[in-house]
Design a protein around this motif. Sequence first.
Motif, short mmCIF file in Angstrom:
data_model
loop_
_atom_site.label_atom_id
_atom_site.label_comp_id
_atom_site.label_asym_id
_atom_site.label_seq_id
_atom_site.Cartn_x
_atom_site.Cartn_y
_atom_site.Cartn_z
N LEU A 134 0.82 -1.21 0.00
CA LEU A 134 0.00 0.00 0.00
C LEU A 134 0.86 1.26 0.00
O LEU A 134 0.61 2.19 -0.78
CB LEU A 134 -0.94 0.00 1.20
N LEU A 135 1.89 1.30 0.83
CA LEU A 135 2.78 2.47 0.87
C LEU A 135 3.48 2.68 -0.47
O LEU A 135 3.65 3.82 -0.93
CB LEU A 135 3.81 2.33 1.99
N ASP A 136 3.88 1.58 -1.11
CA ASP A 136 4.50 1.68 -2.43
C ASP A 136 3.50 2.24 -3.44
O ASP A 136 3.85 3.12 -4.24
CB ASP A 136 4.99 0.30 -2.88
N TYR A 137 2.27 1.77 -3.41
CA TYR A 137 1.24 2.27 -4.32
C TYR A 137 0.92 3.74 -4.05
O TYR A 137 0.67 4.49 -4.99
CB TYR A 137 -0.03 1.44 -4.20
N ILE A 138 0.94 4.13 -2.81
CA ILE A 138 0.69 5.54 -2.48
C ILE A 138 1.81 6.40 -3.03
O ILE A 138 1.56 7.44 -3.64
CB ILE A 138 0.54 5.72 -0.95
N SER A 139 3.05 5.96 -2.86
CA SER A 139 4.19 6.76 -3.34
C SER A 139 4.22 6.87 -4.86
O SER A 139 4.75 7.85 -5.40
CB SER A 139 5.51 6.17 -2.83
N THR A 140 3.64 5.90 -5.55
CA THR A 140 3.61 5.96 -7.02
C THR A 140 2.25 6.42 -7.56
O THR A 140 1.99 6.30 -8.75
CB THR A 140 3.96 4.58 -7.62
N GLU A 141 1.41 6.92 -6.67
CA GLU A 141 0.10 7.48 -7.02
C GLU A 141 -0.78 6.51 -7.82
O GLU A 141 -1.47 6.89 -8.75
CB GLU A 141 0.25 8.81 -7.75
N LYS A 142 -0.80 5.26 -7.41
CA LYS A 142 -1.61 4.24 -8.08
C LYS A 142 -3.10 4.49 -7.94
O LYS A 142 -3.90 3.89 -8.64
CB LYS A 142 -1.29 2.85 -7.52
N TRP A 143 -3.49 5.39 -7.02
CA TRP A 143 -4.92 5.67 -6.86
C TRP A 143 -5.53 6.24 -8.13
O TRP A 143 -6.73 6.17 -8.32
CB TRP A 143 -5.19 6.59 -5.68
N GLN A 144 -4.71 6.78 -9.01
CA GLN A 144 -5.22 7.32 -10.27
C GLN A 144 -5.86 6.24 -11.13
O GLN A 144 -6.70 6.53 -11.99
CB GLN A 144 -4.08 7.99 -11.06
N ASP A 145 -5.49 4.97 -10.89
CA ASP A 145 -6.00 3.86 -11.69
C ASP A 145 -7.34 3.32 -11.19
O ASP A 145 -7.96 2.49 -11.86
CB ASP A 145 -4.99 2.71 -11.70
N VAL A 146 -7.76 3.75 -10.00
CA VAL A 146 -9.01 3.23 -9.42
C VAL A 146 -10.21 3.87 -10.11
O VAL A 146 -10.29 5.08 -10.27
CB VAL A 146 -9.06 3.50 -7.90
N VAL A 147 -11.14 3.04 -10.53
CA VAL A 147 -12.36 3.50 -11.19
C VAL A 147 -13.55 3.03 -10.37
O VAL A 147 -13.65 1.85 -10.04
CB VAL A 147 -12.47 2.94 -12.63
N ASP A 148 -14.44 3.95 -10.02
CA ASP A 148 -15.64 3.58 -9.28
C ASP A 148 -16.88 3.73 -10.16
O ASP A 148 -16.77 4.08 -11.34
CB ASP A 148 -15.75 4.38 -7.97
N PHE A 149 -18.05 3.45 -9.60
CA PHE A 149 -19.29 3.54 -10.39
C PHE A 149 -19.52 4.97 -10.88
O PHE A 149 -20.02 5.16 -11.99
CB PHE A 149 -20.48 3.06 -9.56
N ASP A 150 -19.20 5.98 -10.07
CA ASP A 150 -19.34 7.37 -10.51
C ASP A 150 -18.52 7.62 -11.77
O ASP A 150 -19.00 8.22 -12.73
CB ASP A 150 -18.89 8.35 -9.42
N ASP A 151 -17.27 7.15 -11.77
CA ASP A 151 -16.41 7.32 -12.94
C ASP A 151 -17.01 6.61 -14.15
O ASP A 151 -16.99 7.14 -15.27
CB ASP A 151 -15.00 6.76 -12.67
N HIS A 152 -17.53 5.41 -13.93
CA HIS A 152 -18.12 4.64 -15.03
C HIS A 152 -19.37 5.35 -15.59
O HIS A 152 -19.56 5.38 -16.81
CB HIS A 152 -18.49 3.23 -14.55
N LEU A 153 -20.18 5.93 -14.70
CA LEU A 153 -21.37 6.63 -15.17
C LEU A 153 -21.01 7.89 -15.95
O LEU A 153 -21.73 8.29 -16.87
CB LEU A 153 -22.28 6.99 -14.00
N ASP A 154 -19.87 8.50 -15.61
CA ASP A 154 -19.39 9.67 -16.34
C ASP A 154 -18.82 9.28 -17.71
O ASP A 154 -18.91 10.04 -18.66
CB ASP A 154 -18.33 10.42 -15.54
N ASP A 155 -18.18 8.11 -17.77
CA ASP A 155 -17.54 7.65 -19.00
C ASP A 155 -17.64 6.13 -19.03
O ASP A 155 -16.86 5.44 -18.36
CB ASP A 155 -16.08 8.09 -19.02
N ILE A 156 -18.58 5.60 -19.81
CA ILE A 156 -18.84 4.16 -19.76
C ILE A 156 -17.72 3.31 -20.34
O ILE A 156 -17.75 2.08 -20.25
CB ILE A 156 -20.17 3.81 -20.46
N SER A 157 -16.69 3.94 -20.90
CA SER A 157 -15.55 3.16 -21.39
C SER A 157 -14.64 2.74 -20.25
O SER A 157 -13.74 1.92 -20.44
CB SER A 157 -14.76 3.97 -22.42
N LYS A 158 -14.87 3.27 -19.06
CA LYS A 158 -14.03 2.92 -17.89
C LYS A 158 -14.62 1.75 -17.16
O LYS A 158 -15.77 1.50 -17.14
CB LYS A 158 -13.93 4.11 -16.92
#
Length: 193
Positions: free
Chosen positions: A169-193
């Motif tokens: 988790l600390l490694d993912y935080i340092s490399t900003e992996k959170w940018q890759d997380v897609v939730d239902f809100d993101d999907h509703l905004d852009d169904i290609s996600k």
Amino acid sequence: MGGELRYEIAQNAYIKLVLHALKHKTSAVNGILLGRVSPQNDVVEITDSVPLFHSHIGLLPQLEISLILIEEHFAAKGVSIVGYFHANERFDDHELGGIAKNVGDHIYRYLPQAAILLLDNRKLESLSKTKDRSPVVQIYTKDASRTWKLVGSDGNQLTIKEPSANVVLLDYISTEKWQDVVDFDDHLDDISK
């Protein structure tokens, strides 16, 4: 329900939830916990998680539709909804709010062993300093009076299946992996996600 019942969360499910909260630091976020109850009925195994929303988390139509889609999709894989995850909007808010309790109540109707995980921002903030192996979430279960109670502050109630999860988790935080997380809100905004 607590008592001798234990909860075990897989590394990927755990990390996905925390990264979802980090991606939307100024918003409340939520997600669904997936897994199964062990055949001995003593462990709830949380094998996966699905990030739901980061805006309007209390809207019932969106929530109902997402729960139906999640149930249908994951039933074929032999897992079901076993709980709910919530991260509060404010960093200093450590209380389990009404929305989390209501969603938890809905899940509890179908699974009495259901749990709610609440992100503990204090633990998350100190993670890089302490190198603690315990989860950065609090666990709530229903007690005999059917109210949600914080349990397992000693770390015995909820464990991470892989002991190195916080290092990852600390490694993912340092490399900003959170940018890759897609939730239902993101999907509703852009169904290609």
